[in-house]
Design a protein around this motif. Structure first.
Motif, PDB file in Angstrom:
ATOM      1  N   HIS A 132      -4.801  -1.391  -7.544  1.00  0.00           N
ATOM      2  CA  HIS A 132      -6.179  -1.267  -7.072  1.00  0.00           C
ATOM      3  C   HIS A 132      -6.373   0.009  -6.267  1.00  0.00           C
ATOM      4  CE1 HIS A 132      -8.010  -5.213  -8.027  1.00  0.00           C
ATOM      5  NE2 HIS A 132      -6.785  -5.688  -7.902  1.00  0.00           N
ATOM      6  N   SER A 133      -7.601   0.524  -6.333  1.00  0.00           N
ATOM      7  CA  SER A 133      -8.027   1.582  -5.422  1.00  0.00           C
ATOM      8  C   SER A 133      -9.030   0.979  -4.443  1.00  0.00           C
ATOM      9  CB  SER A 133      -8.673   2.733  -6.205  1.00  0.00           C
ATOM     10  OG  SER A 133      -9.877   2.285  -6.816  1.00  0.00           O
ATOM     11  N   LEU A 138      -2.285   7.499 -13.970  1.00  0.00           N
ATOM     12  CA  LEU A 138      -2.994   7.593 -12.702  1.00  0.00           C
ATOM     13  C   LEU A 138      -2.232   8.574 -11.825  1.00  0.00           C
ATOM     14  CD1 LEU A 138      -3.676   3.784 -11.990  1.00  0.00           C
ATOM     15  CD2 LEU A 138      -5.334   5.487 -12.765  1.00  0.00           C
ATOM     16  N   PRO A 139      -2.858   9.680 -11.443  1.00  0.00           N
ATOM     17  CA  PRO A 139      -2.145  10.675 -10.626  1.00  0.00           C
ATOM     18  C   PRO A 139      -1.863  10.160  -9.222  1.00  0.00           C
ATOM     19  CG  PRO A 139      -4.458  11.267 -10.852  1.00  0.00           C
ATOM     20  CD  PRO A 139      -4.234  10.093 -11.760  1.00  0.00           C
ATOM     21  N   LEU A 140      -1.088  10.915  -8.489  1.00  0.00           N
ATOM     22  CA  LEU A 140      -0.650  10.520  -7.151  1.00  0.00           C
ATOM     23  C   LEU A 140      -1.850  10.280  -6.239  1.00  0.00           C
ATOM     24  CD1 LEU A 140       1.754  10.136  -5.205  1.00  0.00           C
ATOM     25  CD2 LEU A 140       1.582  12.586  -4.683  1.00  0.00           C
ATOM     26  N   ALA A 141      -1.871   9.091  -5.621  1.00  0.00           N
ATOM     27  CA  ALA A 141      -2.932   8.726  -4.683  1.00  0.00           C
ATOM     28  C   ALA A 141      -2.498   7.481  -3.919  1.00  0.00           C
ATOM     29  CB  ALA A 141      -4.259   8.471  -5.410  1.00  0.00           C
ATOM     30  N   ASN A 195      -5.289  -0.410 -13.213  1.00  0.00           N
ATOM     31  CA  ASN A 195      -4.340  -0.713 -14.276  1.00  0.00           C
ATOM     32  C   ASN A 195      -3.622  -1.994 -13.898  1.00  0.00           C
ATOM     33  OD1 ASN A 195      -2.872  -0.438 -16.679  1.00  0.00           O
ATOM     34  ND2 ASN A 195      -2.673   1.775 -16.394  1.00  0.00           N
ATOM     35  N   TRP A 196      -3.012  -2.647 -14.877  1.00  0.00           N
ATOM     36  CA  TRP A 196      -2.356  -3.911 -14.604  1.00  0.00           C
ATOM     37  C   TRP A 196      -1.394  -4.255 -15.739  1.00  0.00           C
ATOM     38  CZ3 TRP A 196      -7.247  -3.280 -16.437  1.00  0.00           C
ATOM     39  CH2 TRP A 196      -7.575  -3.924 -17.631  1.00  0.00           C
ATOM     40  N   ILE A 225       0.876  -1.177   0.000  1.00  0.00           N
ATOM     41  CA  ILE A 225       0.000   0.000   0.000  1.00  0.00           C
ATOM     42  C   ILE A 225       0.905   1.217   0.000  1.00  0.00           C
ATOM     43  CG2 ILE A 225      -1.772   1.289   1.248  1.00  0.00           C
ATOM     44  CD1 ILE A 225      -2.725  -1.354   2.413  1.00  0.00           C
ATOM     45  N   ALA A 226       0.738   2.074  -1.001  1.00  0.00           N
ATOM     46  CA  ALA A 226       1.675   3.183  -1.162  1.00  0.00           C
ATOM     47  C   ALA A 226       0.992   4.383  -1.786  1.00  0.00           C
ATOM     48  CB  ALA A 226       2.849   2.749  -2.043  1.00  0.00           C
ATOM     49  N   ASN A 227       1.547   5.548  -1.478  1.00  0.00           N
ATOM     50  CA  ASN A 227       1.209   6.744  -2.239  1.00  0.00           C
ATOM     51  C   ASN A 227       2.033   6.702  -3.516  1.00  0.00           C
ATOM     52  OD1 ASN A 227      -0.653   8.071  -0.486  1.00  0.00           O
ATOM     53  ND2 ASN A 227       1.045   8.623   0.866  1.00  0.00           N
TER      54      ASN A 227
END
Length: 231
Positions: free
Chosen positions: A38-39, A20-23, A48-49, A5-7
Protein backbone atom coordinates in the motif's frame (compact mmCIF):
# COMPACT_ATOMS: atom_id res chain seq x y z
CA UNK A 1 -0.84 -9.91 10.62
CA UNK A 2 2.55 -8.30 10.18
CA UNK A 3 2.75 -4.60 9.30
CA UNK A 4 5.98 -3.23 7.90
CA UNK A 5 6.59 0.35 6.80
CA UNK A 6 9.72 0.45 4.67
CA UNK A 7 11.56 2.19 1.91
CA UNK A 8 11.34 -0.44 -0.80
CA UNK A 9 10.91 -1.24 -4.46
CA UNK A 10 8.61 -3.99 -5.74
CA UNK A 11 8.81 -6.17 -8.85
CA UNK A 12 6.06 -8.53 -10.05
CA UNK A 13 6.69 -11.32 -12.55
CA UNK A 14 3.91 -13.55 -13.84
CA UNK A 15 1.18 -13.14 -16.45
CA UNK A 16 2.48 -9.57 -16.73
CA UNK A 17 5.41 -7.62 -15.32
CA UNK A 18 5.17 -4.57 -13.09
CA UNK A 19 7.63 -2.40 -11.20
CA UNK A 20 7.19 -0.01 -8.29
CA UNK A 21 10.24 2.23 -7.85
CA UNK A 22 11.85 2.97 -4.51
CA UNK A 23 9.45 4.72 -2.11
CA UNK A 24 8.06 4.53 1.40
CA UNK A 25 5.24 1.95 1.54
CA UNK A 26 3.16 -0.18 3.89
CA UNK A 27 3.60 -3.95 3.53
CA UNK A 28 0.78 -6.10 4.95
CA UNK A 29 1.77 -9.74 5.38
CA UNK A 30 -1.22 -11.87 6.40
CA UNK A 31 -1.34 -15.22 8.16
CA UNK A 32 -2.40 -16.97 4.94
CA UNK A 33 0.86 -15.84 3.29
CA UNK A 34 -0.71 -13.13 1.15
CA UNK A 35 1.09 -9.80 0.79
CA UNK A 36 -0.39 -6.40 0.01
CA UNK A 37 1.65 -3.33 -0.87
CA UNK A 38 0.00 0.00 0.00
CA UNK A 39 0.87 3.64 -0.47
CA UNK A 40 -0.59 6.57 1.48
CA UNK A 41 -3.25 7.10 -1.18
CA UNK A 42 -5.46 5.24 -3.60
CA UNK A 43 -8.13 4.45 -1.01
CA UNK A 44 -8.36 0.76 -0.05
CA UNK A 45 -6.76 -0.70 -3.19
CA UNK A 46 -3.15 -1.94 -2.89
CA UNK A 47 -0.53 -0.95 -5.46
CA UNK A 48 0.39 -4.60 -5.85
CA UNK A 49 -0.38 -7.85 -4.08
CA UNK A 50 -0.01 -11.62 -4.07
CA UNK A 51 -3.09 -13.70 -3.31
CA UNK A 52 -2.95 -16.95 -1.30
CA UNK A 53 -1.88 -19.68 -1.33
CA UNK A 54 1.67 -18.40 -1.41
CA UNK A 55 4.99 -18.74 0.38
CA UNK A 56 7.29 -16.01 1.63
CA UNK A 57 11.05 -16.29 1.93
CA UNK A 58 13.45 -13.60 3.15
CA UNK A 59 16.87 -13.63 1.50
CA UNK A 60 20.10 -11.79 2.19
CA UNK A 61 20.99 -9.37 -0.62
CA UNK A 62 23.83 -10.23 -2.94
CA UNK A 63 26.84 -7.95 -3.37
CA UNK A 64 25.29 -5.81 -6.10
CA UNK A 65 22.09 -5.43 -4.11
CA UNK A 66 24.00 -4.40 -0.98
CA UNK A 67 25.86 -1.78 -2.99
CA UNK A 68 22.46 -0.45 -4.10
CA UNK A 69 21.41 -0.10 -0.45
CA UNK A 70 19.16 -3.17 -0.23
CA UNK A 71 19.11 -4.83 3.21
CA UNK A 72 16.44 -7.54 2.72
CA UNK A 73 14.83 -9.28 -0.24
CA UNK A 74 11.33 -10.74 0.19
CA UNK A 75 10.29 -13.35 -2.37
CA UNK A 76 6.56 -14.13 -2.42
CA UNK A 77 5.66 -17.07 -4.67
CA UNK A 78 2.11 -18.01 -5.68
CA UNK A 79 1.77 -21.77 -5.17
CA UNK A 80 -0.66 -22.41 -8.05
CA UNK A 81 0.68 -20.10 -10.75
CA UNK A 82 4.35 -19.66 -9.75
CA UNK A 83 3.93 -15.88 -10.07
CA UNK A 84 6.63 -14.05 -8.13
CA UNK A 85 6.56 -10.80 -6.17
CA UNK A 86 9.97 -9.47 -5.10
CA UNK A 87 10.18 -6.74 -2.45
CA UNK A 88 13.61 -5.13 -2.18
CA UNK A 89 13.79 -3.42 1.22
CA UNK A 90 16.26 -0.58 1.81
CA UNK A 91 15.18 0.59 5.25
CA UNK A 92 12.58 -0.63 7.75
CA UNK A 93 10.83 2.21 9.57
CA UNK A 94 8.26 0.13 11.46
CA UNK A 95 7.73 -3.59 12.01
CA UNK A 96 4.96 -5.03 14.17
CA UNK A 97 2.89 -8.23 14.36
CA UNK A 98 -0.69 -8.55 15.59
CA UNK A 99 -2.95 -11.55 16.20
CA UNK A 100 -6.38 -10.53 14.88
CA UNK A 101 -8.09 -13.80 15.84
CA UNK A 102 -10.97 -15.37 13.95
CA UNK A 103 -12.98 -12.93 11.88
CA UNK A 104 -16.79 -13.29 12.22
CA UNK A 105 -17.30 -12.26 8.59
CA UNK A 106 -19.16 -9.42 6.96
CA UNK A 107 -22.58 -8.59 8.34
CA UNK A 108 -25.07 -6.38 6.58
CA UNK A 109 -25.72 -3.01 8.15
CA UNK A 110 -29.09 -2.23 9.65
CA UNK A 111 -30.48 -0.61 6.51
CA UNK A 112 -29.62 -3.55 4.23
CA UNK A 113 -30.98 -6.08 6.71
CA UNK A 114 -34.19 -4.06 7.06
CA UNK A 115 -34.48 -3.69 3.28
CA UNK A 116 -34.30 -7.45 2.95
CA UNK A 117 -37.06 -7.94 5.54
CA UNK A 118 -39.28 -5.27 3.96
CA UNK A 119 -38.86 -6.60 0.42
CA UNK A 120 -39.67 -10.12 1.61
CA UNK A 121 -42.88 -8.74 3.10
CA UNK A 122 -43.58 -6.61 -0.01
CA UNK A 123 -42.44 -9.10 -2.62
CA UNK A 124 -44.96 -7.64 -5.08
CA UNK A 125 -42.41 -4.83 -5.64
CA UNK A 126 -40.53 -7.30 -7.84
CA UNK A 127 -43.58 -7.46 -10.10
CA UNK A 128 -47.11 -8.83 -10.20
CA UNK A 129 -47.35 -12.53 -9.41
CA UNK A 130 -44.03 -12.83 -7.58
CA UNK A 131 -44.00 -14.96 -4.44
CA UNK A 132 -41.34 -15.35 -1.76
CA UNK A 133 -39.53 -18.69 -1.50
CA UNK A 134 -37.14 -17.74 1.31
CA UNK A 135 -34.70 -15.16 2.60
CA UNK A 136 -30.94 -15.89 2.80
CA UNK A 137 -30.96 -18.77 0.32
CA UNK A 138 -27.58 -20.44 0.82
CA UNK A 139 -25.23 -21.19 -2.07
CA UNK A 140 -21.72 -22.66 -1.99
CA UNK A 141 -20.22 -19.16 -1.83
CA UNK A 142 -22.70 -17.44 0.45
CA UNK A 143 -26.38 -16.56 0.84
CA UNK A 144 -28.52 -14.86 -1.78
CA UNK A 145 -30.63 -12.21 -0.05
CA UNK A 146 -33.97 -13.37 -1.45
CA UNK A 147 -35.12 -16.30 -3.58
CA UNK A 148 -38.52 -15.79 -5.19
CA UNK A 149 -40.71 -17.17 -7.98
CA UNK A 150 -42.13 -15.03 -10.77
CA UNK A 151 -45.60 -15.24 -12.28
CA UNK A 152 -44.50 -18.11 -14.54
CA UNK A 153 -42.92 -20.07 -11.67
CA UNK A 154 -39.35 -19.22 -12.64
CA UNK A 155 -36.67 -18.74 -9.98
CA UNK A 156 -35.57 -15.19 -9.18
CA UNK A 157 -32.45 -14.38 -7.13
CA UNK A 158 -32.37 -10.92 -5.54
CA UNK A 159 -29.24 -9.21 -4.26
CA UNK A 160 -29.90 -6.18 -2.03
CA UNK A 161 -27.63 -3.23 -1.39
CA UNK A 162 -28.08 0.20 0.12
CA UNK A 163 -25.96 1.66 -2.68
CA UNK A 164 -25.56 -0.56 -5.70
CA UNK A 165 -22.16 -0.59 -7.36
CA UNK A 166 -20.25 -2.89 -9.70
CA UNK A 167 -19.07 -5.18 -6.87
CA UNK A 168 -22.69 -5.99 -6.04
CA UNK A 169 -23.41 -6.90 -9.65
CA UNK A 170 -20.35 -9.15 -9.73
CA UNK A 171 -21.52 -10.82 -6.50
CA UNK A 172 -24.97 -11.54 -7.93
CA UNK A 173 -23.40 -12.80 -11.16
CA UNK A 174 -21.43 -15.41 -9.20
CA UNK A 175 -24.57 -16.50 -7.34
CA UNK A 176 -26.52 -16.85 -10.59
CA UNK A 177 -23.76 -18.91 -12.20
CA UNK A 178 -23.91 -21.42 -9.34
CA UNK A 179 -27.69 -21.47 -9.00
CA UNK A 180 -28.20 -22.07 -12.70
CA UNK A 181 -26.25 -25.32 -12.34
CA UNK A 182 -29.01 -26.65 -10.09
CA UNK A 183 -31.69 -28.32 -12.27
CA UNK A 184 -34.27 -27.77 -9.53
CA UNK A 185 -33.77 -23.99 -9.75
CA UNK A 186 -32.69 -23.30 -13.33
CA UNK A 187 -33.30 -21.11 -15.12
CA UNK A 188 -32.65 -18.44 -12.48
CA UNK A 189 -33.02 -14.75 -13.34
CA UNK A 190 -31.40 -11.99 -11.30
CA UNK A 191 -32.64 -8.75 -9.75
CA UNK A 192 -30.17 -6.19 -8.41
CA UNK A 193 -32.10 -4.05 -5.91
CA UNK A 194 -30.86 -0.97 -4.04
CA UNK A 195 -31.87 2.46 -2.84
CA UNK A 196 -29.44 3.90 -5.36
CA UNK A 197 -27.77 2.17 -8.31
CA UNK A 198 -24.68 3.71 -9.89
CA UNK A 199 -24.81 4.14 -13.68
CA UNK A 200 -21.83 1.84 -14.27
CA UNK A 201 -23.46 -0.88 -12.17
CA UNK A 202 -26.74 -0.54 -14.06
CA UNK A 203 -24.96 -0.81 -17.40
CA UNK A 204 -23.07 -3.92 -16.31
CA UNK A 205 -26.19 -5.53 -14.84
CA UNK A 206 -28.29 -4.93 -17.94
CA UNK A 207 -25.49 -6.24 -20.14
CA UNK A 208 -25.62 -9.50 -18.15
CA UNK A 209 -29.40 -9.78 -18.28
CA UNK A 210 -29.87 -8.72 -14.65
CA UNK A 211 -32.85 -6.51 -13.89
CA UNK A 212 -32.29 -3.42 -11.73
CA UNK A 213 -34.81 -2.28 -9.12
CA UNK A 214 -34.55 1.00 -7.18
CA UNK A 215 -36.22 0.75 -3.76
CA UNK A 216 -37.83 3.63 -1.87
CA UNK A 217 -36.86 2.80 1.70
CA UNK A 218 -39.10 5.43 3.30
CA UNK A 219 -42.12 4.33 1.28
CA UNK A 220 -41.48 0.69 2.15
CA UNK A 221 -41.44 1.68 5.84
CA UNK A 222 -44.66 3.63 5.47
CA UNK A 223 -42.94 6.96 6.22
CA UNK A 224 -43.54 8.46 2.79
CA UNK A 225 -46.64 8.14 0.65
CA UNK A 226 -45.20 8.33 -2.85
CA UNK A 227 -48.71 8.52 -4.39
CA UNK A 228 -49.45 11.81 -2.60
CA UNK A 229 -46.23 13.58 -3.57
CA UNK A 230 -46.07 16.11 -6.44
CA UNK A 231 -42.39 15.22 -7.07
Amino acid sequence: MRLVIANCSVDYAGRLSAHLPLAKRLLMLKADGSLLVHSDGGSYKPLNWMSPPCTVTVDEPDELQREAGITQVWRVTQAKTADLLIVSIHEVLHDSAHDLGIDPGLQKDGVEAHLQKLLAEQIHLLGDGHVLVRREYMTAIGPVDILARDERGGSVAVELKRRGDIDGVEQLTRYLELMNRDPLLAPVSGVFAAQEIKPQARTLAEDRGIRCLVLDYDAMRGLDDSDSRLF
